[in-house]
Write a protein that holds these residues in place. Sequence first.
Motif, PDB file in Angstrom:
ATOM      1  N   UNK A   1      38.480  27.612  14.057  1.00 62.19           N
ATOM      2  CA  UNK A   1      39.756  28.599  13.837  1.00 62.19           C
ATOM      3  C   UNK A   1      39.856  29.504  14.897  1.00 62.19           C
ATOM      4  N   UNK A   2      38.968  29.707  15.775  1.00 62.88           N
ATOM      5  CA  UNK A   2      39.133  30.208  17.076  1.00 62.88           C
ATOM      6  C   UNK A   2      39.794  29.820  18.311  1.00 62.88           C
ATOM      7  N   UNK A   3      40.052  28.386  17.922  1.00 61.59           N
ATOM      8  CA  UNK A   3      40.728  27.808  18.878  1.00 61.59           C
ATOM      9  C   UNK A   3      39.809  27.139  19.779  1.00 61.59           C
ATOM     10  N   UNK A   4      38.532  26.793  19.598  1.00 63.06           N
ATOM     11  CA  UNK A   4      37.673  26.090  20.435  1.00 63.06           C
ATOM     12  C   UNK A   4      38.222  24.567  20.615  1.00 63.06           C
ATOM     13  N   UNK A   5      38.090  24.093  21.813  1.00 59.80           N
ATOM     14  CA  UNK A   5      38.403  22.760  22.329  1.00 59.80           C
ATOM     15  C   UNK A   5      37.183  21.838  22.521  1.00 59.80           C
ATOM     16  N   UNK A   6      36.070  22.496  22.958  1.00 57.46           N
ATOM     17  CA  UNK A   6      35.134  22.053  22.844  1.00 57.46           C
ATOM     18  C   UNK A   6      33.834  22.685  22.236  1.00 57.46           C
ATOM     19  N   UNK A   7      32.996  21.964  21.312  1.00 64.44           N
ATOM     20  CA  UNK A   7      31.869  22.756  20.663  1.00 64.44           C
ATOM     21  C   UNK A   7      30.571  22.188  21.377  1.00 64.44           C
ATOM     22  N   UNK A   8      29.849  23.224  21.827  1.00 62.01           N
ATOM     23  CA  UNK A   8      28.447  22.841  22.422  1.00 62.01           C
ATOM     24  C   UNK A   8      27.387  23.580  21.709  1.00 62.01           C
ATOM     25  N   UNK A   9      26.425  22.445  21.048  1.00 66.06           N
ATOM     26  CA  UNK A   9      25.408  22.814  20.468  1.00 66.06           C
ATOM     27  C   UNK A   9      24.226  23.197  21.435  1.00 66.06           C
ATOM     28  N   UNK A  10      23.589  24.334  21.281  1.00 67.91           N
ATOM     29  CA  UNK A  10      22.589  24.925  22.134  1.00 67.91           C
ATOM     30  C   UNK A  10      21.484  24.701  21.439  1.00 67.91           C
ATOM     31  N   UNK A  11      20.364  23.727  21.810  1.00 73.55           N
ATOM     32  CA  UNK A  11      19.468  23.337  20.789  1.00 73.55           C
ATOM     33  C   UNK A  11      17.918  23.842  21.474  1.00 73.55           C
ATOM     34  N   UNK A  12      17.286  24.438  20.478  1.00 73.06           N
ATOM     35  CA  UNK A  12      15.715  25.116  20.750  1.00 73.06           C
ATOM     36  C   UNK A  12      15.173  24.977  19.359  1.00 73.06           C
ATOM     37  N   UNK A  13      14.683  23.714  19.045  1.00 72.82           N
ATOM     38  CA  UNK A  13      14.210  23.353  17.677  1.00 72.82           C
ATOM     39  C   UNK A  13      13.123  22.488  17.679  1.00 72.82           C
ATOM     40  N   UNK A  14      11.970  22.695  17.122  1.00 74.09           N
ATOM     41  CA  UNK A  14      10.997  21.622  16.783  1.00 74.09           C
ATOM     42  C   UNK A  14      11.167  20.688  15.807  1.00 74.09           C
ATOM     43  N   UNK A  15      12.398  20.479  15.365  1.00 72.15           N
ATOM     44  CA  UNK A  15      12.591  19.673  14.284  1.00 72.15           C
ATOM     45  C   UNK A  15      13.043  20.235  12.907  1.00 72.15           C
ATOM     46  N   UNK A  16      12.646  19.436  11.712  1.00 74.83           N
ATOM     47  CA  UNK A  16      12.936  20.046  10.472  1.00 74.83           C
ATOM     48  C   UNK A  16      13.046  18.934   9.614  1.00 74.83           C
ATOM     49  N   UNK A  17      13.921  19.198   8.450  1.00 76.91           N
ATOM     50  CA  UNK A  17      14.091  18.408   7.346  1.00 76.91           C
ATOM     51  C   UNK A  17      14.739  17.287   7.576  1.00 76.91           C
ATOM     52  N   UNK A  18      14.405  15.906   7.329  1.00 74.56           N
ATOM     53  CA  UNK A  18      15.112  14.783   7.349  1.00 74.56           C
ATOM     54  C   UNK A  18      16.476  14.734   6.790  1.00 74.56           C
ATOM     55  N   UNK A  19      16.203  14.898   5.587  1.00 77.24           N
ATOM     56  CA  UNK A  19      17.510  14.835   4.652  1.00 77.24           C
ATOM     57  C   UNK A  19      18.530  16.018   5.129  1.00 77.24           C
ATOM     58  N   UNK A  20      18.227  16.948   5.649  1.00 77.90           N
ATOM     59  CA  UNK A  20      19.302  18.177   6.253  1.00 77.90           C
ATOM     60  C   UNK A  20      19.875  17.435   7.633  1.00 77.90           C
ATOM     61  N   UNK A  21      18.764  17.036   8.357  1.00 75.79           N
ATOM     62  CA  UNK A  21      19.281  16.541   9.687  1.00 75.79           C
ATOM     63  C   UNK A  21      20.403  15.285   9.713  1.00 75.79           C
ATOM     64  N   UNK A  22      20.025  14.587   8.766  1.00 74.51           N
ATOM     65  CA  UNK A  22      20.880  13.302   8.390  1.00 74.51           C
ATOM     66  C   UNK A  22      22.298  13.787   7.986  1.00 74.51           C
ATOM     67  N   UNK A  23      22.412  14.755   7.327  1.00 74.43           N
ATOM     68  CA  UNK A  23      23.606  15.436   6.758  1.00 74.43           C
ATOM     69  C   UNK A  23      24.484  15.960   7.811  1.00 74.43           C
ATOM     70  N   UNK A  24      23.646  16.769   8.574  1.00 74.61           N
ATOM     71  CA  UNK A  24      24.129  17.591   9.706  1.00 74.61           C
ATOM     72  C   UNK A  24      24.839  16.441  10.880  1.00 74.61           C
ATOM     73  N   UNK A  25      23.945  15.584  10.922  1.00 72.67           N
ATOM     74  CA  UNK A  25      24.399  14.414  12.153  1.00 72.67           C
ATOM     75  C   UNK A  25      25.813  13.803  11.681  1.00 72.67           C
ATOM     76  N   UNK A  26      26.072  13.607  10.416  1.00 72.91           N
ATOM     77  CA  UNK A  26      27.326  13.050  10.025  1.00 72.91           C
ATOM     78  C   UNK A  26      28.221  14.067  10.181  1.00 72.91           C
ATOM     79  N   UNK A  27      28.165  15.279   9.775  1.00 67.56           N
ATOM     80  CA  UNK A  27      29.017  16.406   9.861  1.00 67.56           C
ATOM     81  C   UNK A  27      29.400  16.423  11.405  1.00 67.56           C
TER      82      UNK A  27
END
Length: 568
Positions: free
Chosen positions: A81-107
């Motif tokens: 909505x703010x006009x982004x032409x590129x989205x960068x995901x800045x990761x700092x994570x040890x991991x997490x829930x598999x089911x949530x990760x699968x859904x976020x990956x598809x999103x």
Amino acid sequence: MKPQHRIPALLVLLLASLVAPLVAQTTAPINTQTATPARQPAAPLPSMIPPGGQLALLKIEGVITGALEELINRRIERALNQGAGIIVFDFDTPGGELAAALRISRNIKGVPVPTVAWINPEAYSAGILLASACDELVMATSASTGDAAPISLLSSNLGSTERAKALSPLLAEFRDNATRNGYDYAPFHAMCVLGVEVYLIENPETGQQRLVNQVDYRLMVHGSPSLARQVSQGLSSLTDTSGGVGNPSQEIATASDFGKWRPVDVLPSGDRAPDGRIHDGKSLLTVKDIRARDIRISRATIDTTAELETYLGAAGSFVVNNSWAERAALFMSQWWVRAILLVIFFTGFLIELSAPGLSLPGAVAVCALVGLFGSPIILGLASAWHIVLFLIGFALLVTDLLFLIGFGFLGAAGLAIMAFALIVSVLPSGASPLGFSDPAYWNQLASAFATIIVGAGATIITAAILSRYFNQIPLFSKLVLATPQPVGPVEDLHIAGEEVLGSGHLECGQRGVVASAGMRPSGEIEIDGQRIDAVTDGEFLAHGTPVRIVDIQGNRIVVERDDQPPTA
């Protein structure tokens, strides 16, 4: 004049002969022909993303959960909505829930603008799954990633069936991400399953390089199908922990490839890889930034936002953070915070029940209830029916305490319904592809149970302390009458029988017994054969307990335990 003492010439020569080799050794030039070449990262690969767009930076930190899933989706929408032409995901994570990760990956794969994963400084397990879903991946200096095997916090080892159910969708998602974004699948495979070896090989005719597992390596380098079968069948001791799911097999080798490839022994960084082996399969693959560049998982080393803008050719950048309400909701979703809120809710309820009309404890209890259900609603985990279910249980509990004799089935049912509503309100709302076999589901369930158990235990202890020392606590001593009125006939405290739920005249100091099943803290007392409604100052009294009146305010009769009943 004393004679001078001179060191004999022979001694000087001896010292010189001993020192000379040491000096020669420290000053000898280094043989540059045999020195190991300096380790340098591979040259960065140019970005394939069209330049000129506005860059939106989304930080993904901490454990990846179903709550984080909803917040990521909202921030992606705000960035667009703010006009982004590129989205960068800045990761700092040890991991997490598999089911949530699968859904976020598809999103992430469904985002309509180019996406970039910036591992800064780590993205393990579910983190690398999300990073591989992006169109490109870069890493900060010394950043690391990998180690994506599913585990459960409730058990040191998953059963073969559970591990197979977890690995199947995980490997399928990694394979899809690799195919879409131009990665070789073998490194991701080795991050998830023990026993998967990774080799870098090259086609001398075309110059093409590929990362392959040991089965494809035998076929494409040695050209022996029988040897490849032997290798594949001999892997069970390391990999056959999930009914065969995830075992290395022929992935990319075709008959035209047999024997036509050769191993790459020296990596772009200068590191050596004997026989092209990148990973021996004895552990789960984990790589730092230089090795990730060598195997083309990472395209470049990026340490600052300015470097990121330059590399991607962005016109500018902006950060998309969680709102203050979302940050507060994340904090209050932690199990120990929810346990504290649960204690505050029940403590406020008990105080209000003990001293009706104070209002402040009741208001605090309502605020705690808002925190208990407001945070999961903001995070997309709970909905209105969870609140309705909790209020139904609460109504049953209040009904049993105030209107029925004794704490019975109705009160127990109310507590059970309230606990159930609190538990299910923090469980992931989206259906897991693993069903009840999802380790993350059981981890989240254990956390919810911990909230109930700790909260209930702390509430019982708090209630016991308040029951005994309520009038001695400075804050509450100002809200309720702590000092009993003088015992004896006091004319101005006489009230008519029609003004109380009983009959006759009452005075402070009159004695009786608890007539109802108990006072918690309200109930009935009996004085001279008359039953009268009364309350205690917070103490729970059993049936038949001797009491005496300590305060009369209108139709409110306050009694306390009578430890010194009158003698005959």
